[in-house]
Design an enzyme around this catalytic site. Sequence first.
Site, mmCIF file in Angstrom:
data_model
loop_
_atom_site.group_PDB
_atom_site.id
_atom_site.type_symbol
_atom_site.label_atom_id
_atom_site.label_comp_id
_atom_site.label_asym_id
_atom_site.label_seq_id
_atom_site.Cartn_x
_atom_site.Cartn_y
_atom_site.Cartn_z
ATOM 1 N N ASP A 98 -2.135 0.387 -4.009
ATOM 2 C CA ASP A 98 -2.730 -0.293 -2.950
ATOM 3 C C ASP A 98 -2.301 -1.655 -2.360
ATOM 4 O O ASP A 98 -1.506 -2.210 -3.316
ATOM 5 C CB ASP A 98 -4.142 -0.245 -3.057
ATOM 6 N N LYS A 99 -2.413 -1.661 -1.093
ATOM 7 C CA LYS A 99 -1.690 -3.009 -0.575
ATOM 8 C C LYS A 99 -2.161 -4.268 -1.565
ATOM 9 O O LYS A 99 -1.603 -5.398 -1.730
ATOM 10 C CB LYS A 99 -2.315 -3.557 0.700
#
Length: 234
Positions: free
Chosen positions: A102-103
């Site tokens: 994920d970011k």
Amino acid sequence: MIRLDKLLCHAGFGTRKEVKKLIRSKSVSVNQIIVTKDDVKVDENNDWIEVDGQRVVYCEFVYFMLNKPQGVISSTEEGPTKTVLDCLDEPYQGLFPVGRLDKDTEGLLLITNDGALAHHLLSPRHHVNKTYEVHLSNPLTSDHIRKLEEGIMIDGGELCKSASVKVLNDHLIHLTITEGKFHQVKRMMIACESEVTFLKRLTMGSLVLDETLKTGEYRPLTEDEIKELKNAQH
Ligand code: URA
């Protein structure tokens, strides 16, 4: 045998277009003879290739370990958001991250152009272990830990495979999973009435994050690291 322009792209001399220009500008020689045609085929193992007098060594596959920082996305597409490939200085063509973080997740990300190895590491059939450092809003109970170990149900319907949990303190665990469902760790923790406040991947298969890499830094894998990953393929 391989086309000279393809080999030079691969070796990091730029895009096909840039490499063709390089060849036309008489910067490239094969066995001491200047070559000006980009479609010439060369023997990547035996021909002596130079660009501006510097030997070019061809290697088909490259492997980098990135300590992914927060704020970059695990995508190969260029867009307004910085991607993990933007963290590399390498101009190699065809690189991609093996799986997604994920970011806001940090840590171990393998970046390569070796599709077969990536397929092996990501295939659900192979149950490759991934260990995460998970910081939690609320402590896990022994009941939560048992559920995680047995295989927890997330979002009221998706059953996870059994995970292993090492509790370091009330707000910090190491969680090892063998799958790669979307937002899996975060959803597993929600199912345990907790929330992930920070997530970092520490391992993937035999590969262990080199803790001397600061976030955003990367290095090539060592021969041993590559060998170990490949051994698991067979
Ligand atoms: N699980 C998540 O929830 N996020 C990640 O980035 C990786 C695993």
